[in-house]
Design an enzyme around this catalytic site. Structure first.
Site, PDB file in Angstrom:
ATOM      1  N   LYS A  15       0.856  -1.189   0.000  1.00 49.63           N
ATOM      2  CA  LYS A  15       0.000   0.000   0.000  1.00 49.63           C
ATOM      3  C   LYS A  15       0.887   1.233   0.000  1.00 49.63           C
ATOM      4  O   LYS A  15       1.936   1.260   0.653  1.00 49.63           O
ATOM      5  CB  LYS A  15      -0.880  -0.014   1.255  1.00 49.63           C
ATOM      6  CG  LYS A  15      -1.888   1.127   1.343  1.00 49.63           C
ATOM      7  CD  LYS A  15      -2.665   1.033   2.658  1.00 49.63           C
ATOM      8  CE  LYS A  15      -3.798   2.039   2.739  1.00 49.63           C
ATOM      9  NZ  LYS A  15      -4.549   1.918   4.025  1.00 49.63           N
ATOM     10  N   SER A  68      -9.469  -0.681   7.462  1.00 46.94           N
ATOM     11  CA  SER A  68      -8.944  -0.509   6.106  1.00 46.94           C
ATOM     12  C   SER A  68      -8.209  -1.694   5.499  1.00 46.94           C
ATOM     13  O   SER A  68      -7.839  -1.653   4.325  1.00 46.94           O
ATOM     14  CB  SER A  68      -8.021   0.710   6.058  1.00 46.94           C
ATOM     15  OG  SER A  68      -8.803   1.883   6.106  1.00 46.94           O
ATOM     16  N   SER A 123      -9.445   1.604   3.273  1.00 52.46           N
ATOM     17  CA  SER A 123      -8.632   2.389   2.361  1.00 52.46           C
ATOM     18  C   SER A 123      -7.609   1.577   1.563  1.00 52.46           C
ATOM     19  O   SER A 123      -7.113   2.066   0.535  1.00 52.46           O
ATOM     20  CB  SER A 123      -7.883   3.461   3.156  1.00 52.46           C
ATOM     21  OG  SER A 123      -7.012   2.862   4.095  1.00 52.46           O
TER      22      SER A 123
END
Ligand code: MG
Ligand code: ZN
Lengths: 488, 97, 492
Positions: free
Chosen positions: C80, C179, C155
């Site tokens: 990420k 997330s 996210s």
């Protein structure tokens, strides 16, 4: 005009002399090329995290213990949020309602009497970087742009805050002198105000004598020596007194001390500066020292300046004033005790240090640690004076020579021929000469004017270029002038 | 009822330039969010201690060992929007700010 | 036939060692898949193809020399974009960091690289991890491989989608309010959020420090255990990381469910939960019972308050953590500002997106003069209550169970205009972030729309072993084998 008194609180920032910074492994050193003592942590790079330096925590606890503060069993770091380009994260990791140390006191000595200044708190935080306001005039207000160097960012900084117990500029000076001596004795900081390792702000207000409530508080910043703190406080107290006399209301503000012009002037107060939005630093667990840890540190505390001065009076029979002079700073006290250990007579040693040596240091603007004179030198000088090898005058010359090139004292005495003439034959000749050259004074003496002997001894000293032993010279003169009146 | 927020004041504190439209929208949205959030008061009794860290720890320190290797000046300034003489350059700082 | 990029890491590892396949084969397979589908999925912000090929060749040489390499060796993975990678742009999905290249590696990646894992690139996410749909990325939204009209969750949507689409075998994300688990559920992959402090946060670009966790995305639970084994354990660079030894979490995966006490959280299958989600979770409960688990009813009475507390604590910490983006040291700076205050304000106004600004304002307000006690202080008390809820529940149960998310993947734009509705999709994941206990999401079926549903299992602090053991037994018995329709096309 109303009788007003000054109410002063001092807030000192002390840079700790750890090897590395507060929250990262970068070296904690003064100076260096800009931005070469930085890493992702102290540059506030995204994702970096602080890890506290154990040594900095222990130094802070020692300062607190030395001031008699209460050590918190659970202490927290907080974030102090405000924007300034010298702060890489735009928040300072500091302490808020749970500092490492609370309360305590510092005893200071002003004009021979002791005053106790209570402490408010001792807390640990990180230093900021350094800003250069670049531009044509150099005045912040007219700078075109600013430059940031973060070498200093993250250096461990202890904040020592007093209660508003200081009552005069003199007391402010005494407080700083004593605090600096304490920190020097603890060996936790370089305490160099010129280099900023000891910084001080003063909260100054005035009130009518005896009044309970405090007057309007003004914070004075930017003093870079103990002397300038004293001057700034004196100026500010006067300014406020006059304002009150003129019936003007004082505003709570921060004022900037201008060393050159010797005045304080208001800093435009930062619009939202008061709103720091403190909250507990989520990246750092609490500091919870147990009894054992605290006692270990307490046991490691060195002899503190106050105790040491007391000991100087008792152990070495120094006058309190003299003990204060030698014991004022740790380096002087250490020098003194080393000289004594090497056989120096305590009182004369103290006299030489605070008299001639201090004068030489002042004159050439060097500090004791970096001067060529060693405790051994002082020990030798006092020894040679007391065994009569050199006169006080000779000793002064010897000390000056040693100060200049660090030679051994005996060597100097040899080279410069400073040894006293004590053997009768050599001295006798000079005495004969003086008697012959001064018939007048000789008559007066014989006529009973005792005092004249001093003049005659003076002549002998003069003729011997200060090398004669005055006691011996006087003995021979009396012998010569009383023994045989007829002669001459 | 929705909480009234002085968005201008807060935006200044946060150093965040907002458009007229953003200010108005945030004022309404945050008012509603805070109204919802304020429910924490219903249960947060005085005798409940606050929790700062989900898994409590204490006394986590670094030893003050030999310094680690720093970034070079070039590495430190690599991302700087503006630099001069090895320093980060910023527009003039208004006195007192 | 399934391609290398669709296999779990442990199977790839076996083939690397038996010589049936090379690390380079695996990397090329992933790169081909990325070429085939990422135009539609849009999981990656930054790709490191050449570096990946070089790293793969290096690993293959070592295998060739007969070296005994760790399980992570040669496994292609994605990170990420909130995880700092030295020399590789790291933007947090934000314009303000478009130009930012970190001078250091985050600890989890440093450990993986050390073990020979191979980085394919950085994945898309909601800006600074603030969001539940990956629509808040400043660059572009990521699509759900199961249906490109829907969101992958967020996210960490890019990482979840990449693993679901076979663009990466492993991926790391971050979980502050859900997330990792929520996108894991919406994309039909295994997603673990371990105990707070088990995985170092050093190099995890902070959103809310006391809530941020690094989490994992994998094809199956065995891979999850293997990946966790590499990155878990004390890090001297993170003062909040726990003093735990490195250990092999794959060792005790096969203990089964027999005798395990599992509490189904009351009210987590009530209103607001989609029927499809409810049905899949309920049949999972029967399955667990049939596998020998003792099922009972648990309650976490402060769940609703947890959401409120979260929306006070997270923005407050974020308002402080994001203060460093000021245009001075790195990242975006506005053009020709006359003084530093104007420069800061315009830089941040231009650089941050809508959701980030909203939370900075909210957090700044809730910390500002006079409001600390009313908001942040109170929220921290609720946090205590949530932790007590869990403590009480774990007196009677070894694990707690519920849906990971009240819904399956929703359509792009569906909740974009309504922050509160969006926030509600984290209602079941937020409690474990506040309490810091481990929680995993495992695929447990599809809803009537053919979208995956996630089953959430939550355990005691540092009891990842039990969580993984139960999830593994469930997974083995369910044998969830559905694949995103997109992949059939891709391999066809
Ligand atoms: Mg301070
Ligand atoms: Zn550093």
């Amino acid at each position: 005009m109303t009788e007003v008194e000054a109410v002063i609180g001092l807030e000192c920032h002390v840079e700790l002399s750890t090897r590395t910074k507060m929250f990262c492994g970068c070296p904690n050193e003064f100076g260096g090329d800009p931005n070469t003592r930085v890493c992702p942590v102290c540059l506030g790079h995204p994702g970096s995290l602080p890890v506290p330096n154990r040594q900095a925590i222990e130094y802070t606890m020692k300062i607190a213990l030395a001031l008699g503060s209460e050590i918190a069993r659970s202490s927290l770091f907080h974030r102090k949020n405000y924007f300034y380009p010298d702060m890489p994260k735009n928040y300072q990791i500091s302490q808020y309602d749970l500092p490492i140390g609370t309360g305590g006191h510092l005893d200071i000595d002003v004009g021979g009497e002791t005053r106790r200044i209570r402490m408010n708190r001792v807390h640990l935080e990180e230093d900021t970087g350094k800003t250069i306001h670049a531009g044509t005039t150099g005045r912040i207000a007219e700078a075109d742009y600013a430059l940031e160097d973060y070498n200093r960012a993250g250096v461990p900084l202890v904040e020592v805050v007093s209660e508003p117990d200081v009552r005069s500029p003199e007391e402010a000076r005494a407080y700083l002198v004593e605090l600096r001596a304490l920190l020097e004795a603890l060996d936790v900081s370089d305490v160099r105000m010129e280099e900023g390792s000891l910084r001080c702000d003063a909260n100054v207000s005035v009130r009518t004598v005896g009044a309970e409530e405090l007057g309007t508080k003004v914070e004075v910043k930017n003093m870079n020596s103990i002397r300038s703190v004293e001057r700034a406080v004196r100026y500010e107290v006067e300014r406020q007194r006059e304002a009150l006399d003129r019936g003007q209301a004082l505003v709570q503000e921060t004022r900037h001390w201008d060393e050159g012009r010797g005045v304080t002037s208001p800093l435009r107060s930062k619009e939202y500066a008061f709103d720091y939005r403190y909250f507990p630093e989520p990246d750092l667990p609490p500091v919870e020292p147990d009894e054992e840890w605290i006692e270990k540190l307490r046991a490691e505390l060195p002899e503190l300046p106050a105790e040491r001065r007391r000991r100087f009076v008792e152990e070495y029979g120094l006058e309190p004033a003299m003990a204060r002079l030698v014991g004022g700073a740790g380096s002087w006290a250490d020098f003194f005790e080393e000289a004594v250990r090497l056989g120096a007579d305590p009182r004369p040693a103290a006299n030489w240090m605070t008299g001639d040596l201090a004068a030489l240091l002042r004159e050439h603007d060097v500090d004791l640690r970096s001067s060529k004179v060693t405790p051994a030198h002082v020990a030798e000088i006092t020894a040679l004076v007391s065994d009569g090898t050199i006169s006080t005058t000779g000793a002064k010359q010897a000390l000056a020579a040693v100060f200049a090139d660090g030679r051994g004292v005996r060597e100097v005495v040899e080279d410069e021929g400073l040894a006293q003439i004590s053997d009768t034959s050599a001295l006798g000749a000079i005495v004969e000469q003086v008697v012959a050259d001064n018939p007048g004074p000789v008559e007066q003496f014989r006529g009973g004017k005792e005092g004249v002997i001093g003049f005659l001894v003076g002549q002998v000293m003069k003729a011997s270029k200060g090398a004669a032993n005055p006691q011996e010279a006087q003995r021979l003169l009396r012998e010569r002038l009383t023994a045989d009146p007829q002669a001459g | 009822m929705p909480v009234e927020i002085d968005v201008d004041h807060v935006a200044r504190l946060a150093r965040l330039a907002l458009s007229e439209e953003e200010r108005e929208r945030f004022r309404l949205q945050l008012g509603l969010i805070l109204e919802h959030a304020e429910r924490v008061r219903e249960v947060a009794a005085a005798d409940v201690p606050p929790t700062a860290q989900p898994v409590p720890q204490k006394n986590v320190f670094r030893d003050d060992d030999a310094p680690w290797e720093c970034l070079t000046q070039d590495e430190a300034l690599a991302g700087a929007p503006e630099a001069e003489d090895g320093r980060f350059k910023v527009p003039r700082i208004v006195e007192g700010e | 036939m399934t391609e290398l990029c669709d296999l779990p890491g442990h199977e790839l590892g076996r083939r690397f060692r038996s010589g049936e396949a090379s690390a380079l084969d695996a990397v090329e397979s992933c790169l081909r898949r990325i070429e085939a589908v990422d135009g539609r999925v849009k999981a990656f912000l930054e790709r490191t193809d050449d570096a990946a090929r070089r790293a793969a060749r290096a690993v293959d040489e070592r295998f060739g020399r007969g070296e005994d390499l760790p399980p992570a060796a040669g496994i292609p993975l994605a990170l990420k974009d909130v995880l700092a990678t030295k020399g590789i742009p790291t933007t947090c999905g934000s314009k303000i960091l478009r130009t930012y290249v970190p001078p250091y590696d985050c600890t989890p990646w440093a450990r993986l690289r050390e073990d020979g894992a191979i980085l394919l690139g950085k994945t898309n996410c909601d800006e600074f991890a603030m969001g539940s749909s990956t629509e808040n990325s400043a660059y572009f939204p990521t699509r759900n491989p199961w249906n490109p009209d829907t969101v992958p969750g967020g996210s960490s949507g890019g990482s979840a989608a990449a693993v679901a689409a076979g663009e990466a075998v492993w991926a790391l994300g971050t979980d502050t309010g859900g997330s990792v688990r929520q996108p894991g559920a919406l994309c039909g992959v295994v997603a673990l959020k371990p105990t707070y402090g088990l995985i170092s946060r050093y190099g995890l670009i902070a959103f809310a420090s006391s809530l941020d966790h690094v989490g994992t995305f994998t094809r199956d639970v065995r891979d999850c255990a293997a990946l966790l084994s590499v990155i878990a354990g004390k890090d001297p660079l993170d003062a909040t990381s726990l003093s735990t030894e490195r250990r092999d979490y794959t060792a005790d995966l096969d203990g089964g469910l027999d005798g395990l006490r599992i509490g189904v959280v009351r009210d987590w299958l009530g209103e607001g939960v989609e029927p499809g989600v409810k049905a899949a979770v309920e049949s999972s409960i029967d399955r667990l019972a049939s596998l020998g688990a003792h099922i009972g009813e648990a309650s976490l009475p402060h769940t609703d308050y947890a959401l409120s507390a979260y929306y006070l604590i997270a923005p407050a910490e974020c308002s402080s953590n994001l203060a460093r983006y000021d245009g001075v040291r790195y990242g975006h700076r506005t053009a020709d500002a006359t003084d530093v205050v104007e420069m800061n304000m315009r830089t941040r106004g231009e650089g941050f997106g809508d959701e980030v600004k909203r939370r900075i304002i909210l957090g700044t307000y809730s910390l500002s003069a006079g409001y600390y006690d009313a908001y942040y202080g109170q929220a921290q008390k609720v946090r205590t209550l949530v932790i007590r809820d869990f403590a009480q529940a774990y007196e009677r149960f070894d694990l707690l169970l519920g849906p990971t998310s009240p819904t399956t993947a929703f359509r792009l734009g569906e909740k974009a205009e309504d922050p509160l509705a969006m926030y509600l999709s984290d209602i079941f994941t937020i409690p474990s972030d506040l309490a810091g206990n481990p929680a995993i999401s495992v695929p447990c079926g599809l809803d009537e729309k053919g979208l995956p549903v996630g089953l959430q299992l939550m355990g005691r602090h540092l009891d990842e072993a039990t969580v993984l053991r139960a999830a593994h037994a469930f997974e083995q018995d369910l044998g969830f084998s559905a694949r995103p329709p997109l992949l059939e096309e891709a391999s066809a």
